[in-house]
Design a protein around this motif. Structure first.
Motif, PDB file in Angstrom:
ATOM      1  N   ASP A  16      42.555  21.595  31.994  1.00 56.29           N
ATOM      2  CA  ASP A  16      42.531  22.215  33.072  1.00 56.29           C
ATOM      3  C   ASP A  16      41.569  23.250  32.960  1.00 56.29           C
ATOM      4  O   ASP A  16      42.409  24.201  33.184  1.00 56.29           O
ATOM      5  CB  ASP A  16      42.448  21.503  34.632  1.00 56.29           C
ATOM      6  CG  ASP A  16      41.187  21.340  35.233  1.00 56.29           C
ATOM      7  OD1 ASP A  16      40.050  20.713  35.602  1.00 56.29           O
ATOM      8  OD2 ASP A  16      40.751  22.741  36.203  1.00 56.29           O
ATOM      9  N   ASN A  37      34.049  28.210  46.139  1.00 61.89           N
ATOM     10  CA  ASN A  37      33.092  29.014  44.928  1.00 61.89           C
ATOM     11  C   ASN A  37      31.374  29.723  45.716  1.00 61.89           C
ATOM     12  O   ASN A  37      30.640  28.805  45.919  1.00 61.89           O
ATOM     13  CB  ASN A  37      32.236  28.413  43.584  1.00 61.89           C
ATOM     14  CG  ASN A  37      32.243  29.740  42.809  1.00 61.89           C
ATOM     15  OD1 ASN A  37      31.175  30.695  43.755  1.00 61.89           O
ATOM     16  ND2 ASN A  37      31.707  29.367  41.453  1.00 61.89           N
ATOM     17  N   TYR A  40      40.094  32.202  45.471  1.00 62.55           N
ATOM     18  CA  TYR A  40      39.375  31.225  44.852  1.00 62.55           C
ATOM     19  C   TYR A  40      39.489  31.652  43.297  1.00 62.55           C
ATOM     20  O   TYR A  40      38.973  32.361  42.865  1.00 62.55           O
ATOM     21  CB  TYR A  40      37.409  31.204  45.203  1.00 62.55           C
ATOM     22  CG  TYR A  40      36.884  29.658  43.908  1.00 62.55           C
ATOM     23  CD1 TYR A  40      36.401  30.062  43.151  1.00 62.55           C
ATOM     24  CD2 TYR A  40      37.772  28.615  44.244  1.00 62.55           C
ATOM     25  CE1 TYR A  40      35.378  29.223  41.941  1.00 62.55           C
ATOM     26  CE2 TYR A  40      36.714  27.468  43.929  1.00 62.55           C
ATOM     27  CZ  TYR A  40      36.190  27.736  42.917  1.00 62.55           C
ATOM     28  OH  TYR A  40      35.402  26.902  42.618  1.00 62.55           O
ATOM     29  N   MET A  60      41.500  25.339  39.462  1.00 64.21           N
ATOM     30  CA  MET A  60      41.895  24.297  40.302  1.00 64.21           C
ATOM     31  C   MET A  60      42.752  23.703  40.302  1.00 64.21           C
ATOM     32  O   MET A  60      43.469  23.724  41.404  1.00 64.21           O
ATOM     33  CB  MET A  60      41.240  22.398  40.488  1.00 64.21           C
ATOM     34  CG  MET A  60      41.100  21.436  41.253  1.00 64.21           C
ATOM     35  SD  MET A  60      40.612  19.722  40.382  1.00 64.21           S
ATOM     36  CE  MET A  60      40.090  19.262  42.647  1.00 64.21           C
ATOM     37  N   TYR A  76      35.494  22.001  46.847  1.00 65.20           N
ATOM     38  CA  TYR A  76      34.075  22.128  45.477  1.00 65.20           C
ATOM     39  C   TYR A  76      32.907  20.973  45.893  1.00 65.20           C
ATOM     40  O   TYR A  76      33.086  19.682  45.981  1.00 65.20           O
ATOM     41  CB  TYR A  76      34.203  21.544  44.786  1.00 65.20           C
ATOM     42  CG  TYR A  76      33.540  21.958  43.314  1.00 65.20           C
ATOM     43  CD1 TYR A  76      32.156  22.277  43.080  1.00 65.20           C
ATOM     44  CD2 TYR A  76      34.056  23.279  42.390  1.00 65.20           C
ATOM     45  CE1 TYR A  76      31.798  22.585  42.020  1.00 65.20           C
ATOM     46  CE2 TYR A  76      33.021  24.237  41.939  1.00 65.20           C
ATOM     47  CZ  TYR A  76      32.068  24.355  41.754  1.00 65.20           C
ATOM     48  OH  TYR A  76      30.789  23.948  41.269  1.00 65.20           O
ATOM     49  N   LYS A 112      31.199  19.152  40.957  1.00 68.04           N
ATOM     50  CA  LYS A 112      31.628  19.277  40.064  1.00 68.04           C
ATOM     51  C   LYS A 112      32.802  18.582  39.556  1.00 68.04           C
ATOM     52  O   LYS A 112      32.176  18.076  38.656  1.00 68.04           O
ATOM     53  CB  LYS A 112      31.623  20.604  40.051  1.00 68.04           C
ATOM     54  CG  LYS A 112      31.584  20.910  38.249  1.00 68.04           C
ATOM     55  CD  LYS A 112      32.279  22.753  38.255  1.00 68.04           C
ATOM     56  CE  LYS A 112      32.964  22.639  36.851  1.00 68.04           C
ATOM     57  NZ  LYS A 112      33.193  24.380  36.374  1.00 68.04           N
TER      58      LYS A 112
HETATM   59  P1  P6P Z   1      33.137  27.205  39.029  1.00 69.59           P
HETATM   60  C1  P6P Z   1      37.657  24.999  35.405  1.00 69.59           C
HETATM   61  O1  P6P Z   1      36.356  25.305  34.625  1.00 69.59           O
HETATM   62  C2  P6P Z   1      37.291  23.482  36.456  1.00 69.59           C
HETATM   63  O2  P6P Z   1      36.532  22.439  36.030  1.00 69.59           O
HETATM   64  C3  P6P Z   1      38.444  23.349  36.998  1.00 69.59           C
HETATM   65  O3  P6P Z   1      39.347  23.825  37.273  1.00 69.59           O
HETATM   66  C4  P6P Z   1      37.637  24.294  38.594  1.00 69.59           C
HETATM   67  O4  P6P Z   1      38.558  24.405  39.954  1.00 69.59           O
HETATM   68  C5  P6P Z   1      35.688  24.230  38.914  1.00 69.59           C
HETATM   69  O5  P6P Z   1      36.154  24.087  37.688  1.00 69.59           O
HETATM   70  C6  P6P Z   1      35.603  25.980  39.298  1.00 69.59           C
HETATM   71  O6  P6P Z   1      34.144  25.715  39.068  1.00 69.59           O
HETATM   72  O7  P6P Z   1      32.013  26.020  39.738  1.00 69.59           O
HETATM   73  O8  P6P Z   1      33.747  27.578  40.647  1.00 69.59           O
HETATM   74  O9  P6P Z   1      33.444  27.985  38.522  1.00 69.59           O
END
Ligand code: P6P
Length: 342
Positions: A123, A214, A246, A250, A266, A276
Motif C-alpha cells: 500500500d 489530505n 499527513y 496509510m 479519509y 478512497k
Molecule cells: P491521497 C496511497 O496511494 C493510498 O492508497 C493510501 O496509502 C493513502 O492513505 C492514500 O492513498 C492517500 O491518498 O488522495 O491523499 O493521495
C-alpha cells in the motif's frame, strides 16, 4: 559483569504467536502456520523495498533487468506474487482477496485450509520512488466450509475478522499484529532475520493532538468533516489547535496515529462519494487494530467493522484513531443526520 549488550531471552513474533496459540488448547496451529507464511512475505518485501533504491527495482515496468534480461516487475506486482505464493503454499488458505487482483483467488482444493486472507501487498506504492514509508496490510477471516467456499462467504463484516496487521517498510521494518487479544509491534532485526517484540500491548491514547487528512480535498468535503477540521484548526473551547501530519501512505499515517494518538481521516467527498480507501484490505484491518488498541473507527454512518461489503474492492470513508477524537466527529455526523431527518 559489564551490562550484557545482548538480550538473550528474545520475544520473537514466532514465539509470541505460539504463546497466543497456547491460549486456545483446541487449536491445531493452523493460524500459527499461516502467520509464519505472512511474516516470510513481509521479510521478502522488506528486502526488495530496501534494494529498490539501489537496484532501480522501482516502479518502471517495461525496463528489462540487465542481469536476467526478463521483464522488470513493479514492486507492488512482485510483492503480490510473493504473498500469493506464500499464502497458497501455507496450505492454510482457501480464498485470497488482493488489492492487485481484480478477482478473488480460490486456492487449488488439494492445497486448501480454513482461512481467507484479504491483503494489500504494497500500500502506498506510489511513494516508493521518494523513499516514503509504505506497507503491507492484511486481515484474516475463518471460512466455515473451505471446500465449498463462495464469494458470498468472503464478503463478511470486519467484526468477523480473527486477526489483522500491517508491516511498515521504512527506516526500520515494523510489523504490528493483533489476533484478537490486544495489539503488539515487532521490529525486524536484519542480522537475525527475525521480528523482535519492541512495542508490547499497544494502546492508543484516548485523545490526541494530531489530525491527519489530505487538506487538498477540502473543497469537496461534506459539512461534518469540514466542521471537524475547522475545530481542529480553530478550537472554540480554548484548547490549542491540533497539528496536521499527513504522509499520504496509510500504513505510516495509521502507525503514527496508533502510537501518538489523534485521528486519521479519509472522508467521502463530492468527487469520491465512498471515499478512497478499500474496505476489505485497508479499512477493516486498520479498524480491527484500532479497536483492539482501545481506539475507534467510524465510516460517517456507523462503526467501520459493522460494514457488510458487497464487492471485494468496495471503498468506504474512514475516521479512525483516539476514541475521544472519533466521538467528536461521530457527534457532528449525528447532528447532520438529525437535521436531515427533521
Ligand atoms: P491521497 C496511497 O496511494 C493510498 O492508497 C493510501 O496509502 C493513502 O492513505 C492514500 O492513498 C492517500 O491518498 O488522495 O491523499 O493521495
Amino acid at each position: 559483569h559489564a551490562a550484557d549488550t545482548f538480550r538473550t531471552d528474545l520475544m520473537t513474533i514466532t514465539r509470541h504467536v505460539l504463546n497466543e496459540q497456547s491460549r486456545h488448547p483446541e487449536s491445531r496451529g493452523d493460524l500459527t502456520i499461516l502467520l509464519s507464511h505472512i511474516v516470510l512475505g513481509c521479510k521478502f518485501v522488506a528486502s526488495a523495498v530496501n534494494k529498490a533504491g539501489l537496484a532501480k527495482l522501482t516502479g518502471l515496468a517495461g525496463e528489462t533487468n540487465v542481469q536476467q534480461g526478463e521483464e522488470q516487475k513493479k514492486l507492488d506486482v512482485l510483492s503480490n506474487e510473493v504473498f500469493v505464493n506464500a499464502l497458497v503454499s501455507s496450505g492454510r488458505t482457501c480464498v485470497l482477496v488482493s488489492e492487485e487482483d481484480e478477482k478473488a483467488t480460490f486456492v487449488d482444493p488439494k492445497l486448501r485450509g480454513k482461512y481467507c486472507v484479504c491483503f494489500d501487498p504494497l500500500d502506498g506504492s506510489s511513494n516508493i520512488d521518494c523513499g516514503v514509508s509504505i506497507g503491507t496490510i492484511f486481515g484474516i477471516y475463518m471460512i466455515k466450509n473451505q471446500d465449498t467456499v463462495t464469494l458470498e462467504e468472503v464478503l463478511q463484516p470486519g467484526k468477523d475478522m480473527i486477526a489483522a496487521g500491517y508491516c511498515m517498510y521504512g527506516s526500520s521494518c515494523t510489523l504490528v499484529l493483533s489476533t484478537g487479544n490486544g495489539v503488539n509491534g515487532f521490529t525486524l532485526d536484519p542480522s537475525l532475520g527475525e521480528f523482535i517484540m519492541t512495542h508490547p500491548d499497544i494502546k492508543i491514547p484516548p485523545k490526541g493532538k494530531i489530525y491527519s487528512v489530505n487538506e487538498g480535498n477540502a473543497k469537496n468535503w461534506d459539512t461534518p468533516t469540514a466542521k471537524y477540521v475547522e475545530k481542529c484548526k480553530y478550537p472554540t473551547d480554548g484548547s490549542s489547535p491540533k497539528s496536521l501530519r499527513y504522509i499520504g501512505s496509510m500504513v505510516a499515517d495509521v502507525h503514527r496515529t496508533l502510537l501518538y494518538g489523534g485521528i486519521f481521516l479519509y472522508p467521502a467527498d463530492k468527487k469520491s462519494p465512498s471515499g478512497k480507501l478499500r474496505v476489505m484490505y485497508e479499512v477493516f484491518p486498520m479498524s480491527f487494530l484500532m479497536e483492539e488498541a482501545g481506539g475507534q473507527s467510524f465510516t460517517g454512518k456507523g462503526r467501520s467493522l459493522d460494514l457488510i461489503p458487497t464487492d471485494i474492492h468496495e471503498r468506504s470513508p474512514i475516521f479512525l484513531g483516539s476514541s475521544d477524537d472519533v466521538e467528536e466527529i461521530k457527534a457532528l455526523y449525528a447532528e447532520e443526520a438529525k437535521k436531515a431527518g427533521s
